[in-house]
Write a protein that holds these residues in place. Sequence first.
Motif, PDB file in Angstrom:
ATOM      1  N   ALA A  83       8.927  -6.317   8.881  1.00  0.00           N
ATOM      2  CA  ALA A  83      10.274  -4.826   9.661  1.00  0.00           C
ATOM      3  C   ALA A  83      10.457  -5.233   8.541  1.00  0.00           C
ATOM      4  O   ALA A  83      11.384  -3.803   8.189  1.00  0.00           O
ATOM      5  N   VAL A  84      11.393  -5.700   7.821  1.00  0.00           N
ATOM      6  CA  VAL A  84      12.620  -4.989   6.556  1.00  0.00           C
ATOM      7  C   VAL A  84      11.382  -4.547   5.776  1.00  0.00           C
ATOM      8  O   VAL A  84      11.779  -2.976   4.893  1.00  0.00           O
ATOM      9  N   ALA A  85      10.820  -5.070   4.987  1.00  0.00           N
ATOM     10  CA  ALA A  85       9.409  -3.804   4.237  1.00  0.00           C
ATOM     11  C   ALA A  85       8.987  -2.755   5.139  1.00  0.00           C
ATOM     12  O   ALA A  85       9.835  -1.562   4.120  1.00  0.00           O
ATOM     13  N   ASP A  86       8.774  -2.927   5.891  1.00  0.00           N
ATOM     14  CA  ASP A  86       8.110  -1.580   6.661  1.00  0.00           C
ATOM     15  C   ASP A  86       9.753  -0.622   6.379  1.00  0.00           C
ATOM     16  O   ASP A  86       9.541   0.694   6.697  1.00  0.00           O
ATOM     17  N   ARG A  87      10.773  -0.986   6.853  1.00  0.00           N
ATOM     18  CA  ARG A  87      11.785  -0.332   6.651  1.00  0.00           C
ATOM     19  C   ARG A  87      12.256   0.703   5.421  1.00  0.00           C
ATOM     20  O   ARG A  87      13.085   1.724   5.417  1.00  0.00           O
ATOM     21  N   VAL A  88      12.282  -0.669   4.608  1.00  0.00           N
ATOM     22  CA  VAL A  88      12.729  -0.195   3.265  1.00  0.00           C
ATOM     23  C   VAL A  88      11.658   0.837   2.709  1.00  0.00           C
ATOM     24  O   VAL A  88      11.672   1.961   1.961  1.00  0.00           O
ATOM     25  N   HIS A  89      10.231   0.204   2.420  1.00  0.00           N
ATOM     26  CA  HIS A  89       8.925   1.208   1.855  1.00  0.00           C
ATOM     27  C   HIS A  89       7.885   2.010   2.614  1.00  0.00           C
ATOM     28  O   HIS A  89       7.579   1.764   2.002  1.00  0.00           O
ATOM     29  N   GLY A  90       8.306   1.488   3.878  1.00  0.00           N
ATOM     30  CA  GLY A  90       7.693   1.901   4.939  1.00  0.00           C
ATOM     31  C   GLY A  90       6.250   1.450   5.342  1.00  0.00           C
ATOM     32  O   GLY A  90       5.737  -0.171   4.742  1.00  0.00           O
ATOM     33  N   ARG A  91       5.198   1.217   6.436  1.00  0.00           N
ATOM     34  CA  ARG A  91       4.623   0.158   6.806  1.00  0.00           C
ATOM     35  C   ARG A  91       3.143  -0.310   5.910  1.00  0.00           C
ATOM     36  O   ARG A  91       2.927  -1.443   6.641  1.00  0.00           O
ATOM     37  N   ARG A  92       2.809   0.980   5.406  1.00  0.00           N
ATOM     38  CA  ARG A  92       2.130   0.320   4.867  1.00  0.00           C
ATOM     39  C   ARG A  92       2.083  -0.415   3.496  1.00  0.00           C
ATOM     40  O   ARG A  92       1.113  -1.655   3.316  1.00  0.00           O
ATOM     41  N   ALA A  93       2.992  -0.443   2.677  1.00  0.00           N
ATOM     42  CA  ALA A  93       3.644  -1.588   2.034  1.00  0.00           C
ATOM     43  C   ALA A  93       3.954  -2.960   2.720  1.00  0.00           C
ATOM     44  O   ALA A  93       3.934  -4.049   2.416  1.00  0.00           O
ATOM     45  N   GLY A  94       4.628  -2.731   4.231  1.00  0.00           N
ATOM     46  CA  GLY A  94       5.107  -4.129   4.905  1.00  0.00           C
ATOM     47  C   GLY A  94       4.051  -4.685   5.054  1.00  0.00           C
ATOM     48  O   GLY A  94       3.760  -5.926   5.191  1.00  0.00           O
ATOM     49  N   VAL A  95       2.974  -3.913   5.107  1.00  0.00           N
ATOM     50  CA  VAL A  95       1.883  -5.094   5.675  1.00  0.00           C
ATOM     51  C   VAL A  95       1.341  -5.649   3.850  1.00  0.00           C
ATOM     52  O   VAL A  95       0.742  -7.059   4.095  1.00  0.00           O
ATOM     53  N   PHE A  96       0.939  -5.154   3.261  1.00  0.00           N
ATOM     54  CA  PHE A  96       1.100  -5.824   1.636  1.00  0.00           C
ATOM     55  C   PHE A  96       1.725  -6.701   1.032  1.00  0.00           C
ATOM     56  O   PHE A  96       1.335  -7.927   0.905  1.00  0.00           O
ATOM     57  N   ALA A  97       3.089  -6.048   0.945  1.00  0.00           N
ATOM     58  CA  ALA A  97       4.011  -7.262   1.051  1.00  0.00           C
ATOM     59  C   ALA A  97       4.133  -8.799   1.566  1.00  0.00           C
ATOM     60  O   ALA A  97       3.905  -9.814   1.356  1.00  0.00           O
ATOM     61  N   VAL A  98       3.611  -8.871   3.273  1.00  0.00           N
ATOM     62  CA  VAL A  98       3.244  -9.856   4.116  1.00  0.00           C
ATOM     63  C   VAL A  98       1.788 -10.609   3.241  1.00  0.00           C
ATOM     64  O   VAL A  98       2.041 -11.930   3.221  1.00  0.00           O
ATOM     65  N   GLY A  99       0.977  -9.565   3.219  1.00  0.00           N
ATOM     66  CA  GLY A  99      -0.240 -10.072   2.764  1.00  0.00           C
ATOM     67  C   GLY A  99       0.675 -10.619   0.528  1.00  0.00           C
ATOM     68  O   GLY A  99      -0.507 -12.238   0.437  1.00  0.00           O
ATOM     69  N   VAL A 100       0.854 -10.702   0.311  1.00  0.00           N
ATOM     70  CA  VAL A 100       1.665 -10.996  -0.827  1.00  0.00           C
ATOM     71  C   VAL A 100       2.223 -12.538  -0.947  1.00  0.00           C
ATOM     72  O   VAL A 100       2.234 -13.237  -1.728  1.00  0.00           O
ATOM     73  N   TRP A 101       3.375 -12.004   0.348  1.00  0.00           N
ATOM     74  CA  TRP A 101       3.995 -13.189   0.438  1.00  0.00           C
ATOM     75  C   TRP A 101       3.123 -14.445   0.870  1.00  0.00           C
ATOM     76  O   TRP A 101       3.334 -15.213   0.985  1.00  0.00           O
ATOM     77  N   ALA A 102       1.972 -14.308   1.649  1.00  0.00           N
ATOM     78  CA  ALA A 102       1.713 -15.393   2.655  1.00  0.00           C
ATOM     79  C   ALA A 102       0.491 -16.159   1.532  1.00  0.00           C
ATOM     80  O   ALA A 102       0.311 -17.440   1.340  1.00  0.00           O
ATOM     81  N   ALA A 103       0.183 -15.042   0.338  1.00  0.00           N
ATOM     82  CA  ALA A 103      -0.613 -15.486  -0.993  1.00  0.00           C
ATOM     83  C   ALA A 103       0.128 -16.282  -2.098  1.00  0.00           C
ATOM     84  O   ALA A 103      -0.784 -16.244  -2.978  1.00  0.00           O
TER      85      ALA A 103
END
Length: 368
Positions: A116-136
Motif C-alpha cells: 500500500a505504501v509503495a503503491d501510493r509512492v511509486h505505483g502498483r507494479r513497484a509495490g508488487v516488487f517491493a513486497v517480493g524484495v522484502w520477502a526475499a
Amino acid sequence: MKDLGFRRAAPALAVFVAVRLLGLTVLAVWGAVAGSSAHTLLSARWDSLWYARIAAEGYGYQVALPNGDVHSNLAFFPLLPWLERLVSAVTGLGYGSAGLVVSALAGLAAAWGIFAVADRVHGRRAGVFAVGVWAALPVGIVQSMAYSESLFTALAAWSLYGLLRGHWLTAGLLAAGAGLTRPVGAAVVAAVWVAAALALRGGERSWRPVAGALLAPLGAAGYVLWVGARTGGLTGYLEVQGGWGNGFDGGWAFARFIGDRLASAAFAAGIGLIAGVALVLWLYALCVRRRQPPPLLVYAGIVVALALCASGYFGSKPRLLLPAFPLVFPPAVALARWRTGRAAAVLGAVAVASAAYGAFWLNGSGPP
C-alpha cells in the motif's frame, strides 16, 4: 481507497506467500537431511522461547550469567506474547505454535501494508516488487518465525500509510501498537511527529494531527514506565537492556567488531560487513535522493541508525534492519522498469538464494 483493495494487492500478497512457502519448504528439506525440526527452529529457539514464556507465565523471569550479566524477560515488549496467549486460548495451540500463527498473519498484513505504501509512492507494479524484495531478503526467514519483526513491520507500514493518507488517528493508534512491540517503535513515533509538524506548518487546522501525535508514543512510553515502576527507577528499562549488553554507542562497538574481523583470519567476513553497511547506507541515500515522503525517510533513518549504532549481539543486526522496508523501494522501482519475465527471473533467483541461506542460518548460529 484503491490502495486498500484486496484485488489490487492480491498479486503482491501472492508473491509474498510464494516466497515464504519456498523458504519454509527449503528449511523443511534441509531439516530432514540434517536431522533438525523446522517447527522447533521457527518456534522454540532463541527469542521465541522468551516470548512463549512471557505468554505462559507473565513477566518476572530472569537468568543470571556467570559473568554477572542478568537477562530479564522485561527486555521483551508485550504485544506479541499477548497475542500468543490469545491465539493459544482460542485454538488450543502451544504458545510457540501460536506465535507462528501470529507471525504468519502479521507477515501478510506487513506485505499488504508495504504494498500500500509503495503503491501510493511509486505505483502498483513497484509495490508488487517491493513486497517480493522484502520477502526475499537474506534473513527473510525471520518473517516466518515466532519473532516480533513481522508484527512490528505490519503496524509500522500501516501507520506510515495512514500518515500518507492523512488518517492521523489511525496512524497514531498503530504507532502506539508498534511501540508495544519493539523498542524501535520510536521510529514510528518520530515519523508521526514529523508528519504532524509538517501538516500543521503547512496550514492544517484540524485537531487530528495533534491527536495522532499524542497517541503515537503511548504504547512505548507506557511499557517503559511500567518497567521503571516494577524495577524501582525511571531508567529501569535501560538497565534491563544493559543486562543484555544492549545500548547505543553511536556504532563504536560495531566498528571495533568489524576491525577485529579485519585483523584476524575472518578478514573476508569483515569486508562483507563493510560491504553490507555500505549497501544499506547507499540504499538510504537513494531513498533521500528520490525524495521519498518525509515520514518514510524519518522512519527508515531511525531504524537504520538504531540497528547499526547499537551495542549488542552483532549477528542480530541484519534482522534488526528487516523493518526498514522503505530501503527496498529503489530496487523495486528498478525491477518494475524491466520486462516482467526478466524481473521475475531475477527475483526468483534471489528468493531461492534467500531460502537456502535461511535454512543454513537457522541450522547454524541463527538469530537472536
